[in-house]
Design a protein around this motif. Sequence first.
Motif, PDB file in Angstrom:
ATOM      1  N   THR A 121       0.834  -1.204   0.000  1.00 25.03           N
ATOM      2  CA  THR A 121       0.000   0.000   0.000  1.00 25.03           C
ATOM      3  C   THR A 121       0.869   1.254   0.000  1.00 25.03           C
ATOM      4  O   THR A 121       0.596   2.214  -0.737  1.00 25.03           O
ATOM      5  N   ALA A 122       1.910   1.259   0.817  1.00 21.10           N
ATOM      6  CA  ALA A 122       2.802   2.412   0.886  1.00 21.10           C
ATOM      7  C   ALA A 122       3.494   2.654  -0.456  1.00 21.10           C
ATOM      8  O   ALA A 122       3.623   3.804  -0.900  1.00 21.10           O
ATOM      9  N   ARG A 123       3.897   1.589  -1.114  1.00 23.10           N
ATOM     10  CA  ARG A 123       4.579   1.741  -2.408  1.00 23.10           C
ATOM     11  C   ARG A 123       3.627   2.234  -3.484  1.00 23.10           C
ATOM     12  O   ARG A 123       4.014   3.026  -4.350  1.00 23.10           O
ATOM     13  N   LEU A 124       2.378   1.778  -3.431  1.00 17.28           N
ATOM     14  CA  LEU A 124       1.390   2.278  -4.378  1.00 17.28           C
ATOM     15  C   LEU A 124       1.137   3.765  -4.127  1.00 17.28           C
ATOM     16  O   LEU A 124       1.065   4.570  -5.070  1.00 17.28           O
ATOM     17  N   GLY A 125       0.990   4.134  -2.853  1.00 18.92           N
ATOM     18  CA  GLY A 125       0.807   5.541  -2.530  1.00 18.92           C
ATOM     19  C   GLY A 125       1.973   6.375  -3.020  1.00 18.92           C
ATOM     20  O   GLY A 125       1.797   7.467  -3.578  1.00 18.92           O
ATOM     21  N   HIS A 126       3.192   5.866  -2.829  1.00 16.64           N
ATOM     22  CA  HIS A 126       4.389   6.570  -3.288  1.00 16.64           C
ATOM     23  C   HIS A 126       4.364   6.728  -4.804  1.00 16.64           C
ATOM     24  O   HIS A 126       4.649   7.825  -5.326  1.00 16.64           O
ATOM     25  N   ALA A 127       3.997   5.671  -5.516  1.00 15.02           N
ATOM     26  CA  ALA A 127       3.970   5.730  -6.974  1.00 15.02           C
ATOM     27  C   ALA A 127       2.919   6.723  -7.469  1.00 15.02           C
ATOM     28  O   ALA A 127       3.151   7.482  -8.421  1.00 15.02           O
ATOM     29  N   LEU A 128       1.764   6.727  -6.823  1.00 19.13           N
ATOM     30  CA  LEU A 128       0.698   7.645  -7.243  1.00 19.13           C
ATOM     31  C   LEU A 128       1.081   9.104  -6.990  1.00 19.13           C
ATOM     32  O   LEU A 128       0.747   9.986  -7.780  1.00 19.13           O
ATOM     33  N   ILE A 129       1.759   9.350  -5.881  1.00 21.74           N
ATOM     34  CA  ILE A 129       2.154  10.716  -5.551  1.00 21.74           C
ATOM     35  C   ILE A 129       3.310  11.188  -6.443  1.00 21.74           C
ATOM     36  O   ILE A 129       3.291  12.306  -6.956  1.00 21.74           O
TER      37      ILE A 129
END
Length: 205
Positions: free
Chosen positions: A189-197
């Motif tokens: 989840t954190a990596r997806l959030g990082h990628a989206l941001i």
Amino acid sequence: MPQPKRGRPRAFDRDQALLDAARLFWRRGYSGTSTRDLTAQLGLSTSSLYGAFGSKAELFEAAVRTYAERYREIYEQAVAAPDFRTVVERVLIDSVHEFTRPDDEHPGCLLSSAAMADSTSTLDTSAYFAELQGHNERMLRERIEQALREGELSANTDASILTGLIQSIWHGLSARANLGADRADLLATARLGHALICGGAGPSR
């Protein structure tokens, strides 16, 4: 003969006592954790507990401060990163690793637990929590504003909204960790959030 000194036994380990107390507060909440529970868990008499920490409220405050300071350190190290992508990665990924440390090292995230919600008698703790959150958010926003000045983010990025987005993800990760989500799930989840941001421009004004 000199009389032996009275007080806490030499084997008393303050750090371990704080961890054991924090586990109880995390599981049962502040109100649901009695002084009797604490003395049984810590292996201390009531007088020794009071001698070491002052009161149940002061013990709770010490536990919150001890574990909350780790999050301050994460933010301080993150904003020192040379580029914005790494800043966001460190805030989210390093926090997940902290949230999910083994039980023998960490009690769970007290800051998003029921213990904070029912600790109305510990006003100093509530004030400290608000100060900590404000401090971390200010550091993050200032770093985002730096990234804007240096051209890492599009000129129409709103620093306040982007800060709020990152903080919202952080709080969500903390809450899910308290609900039992495992490290792999939270890291994904954190990596997806990082990628989206970081995959595109930040939130616009």
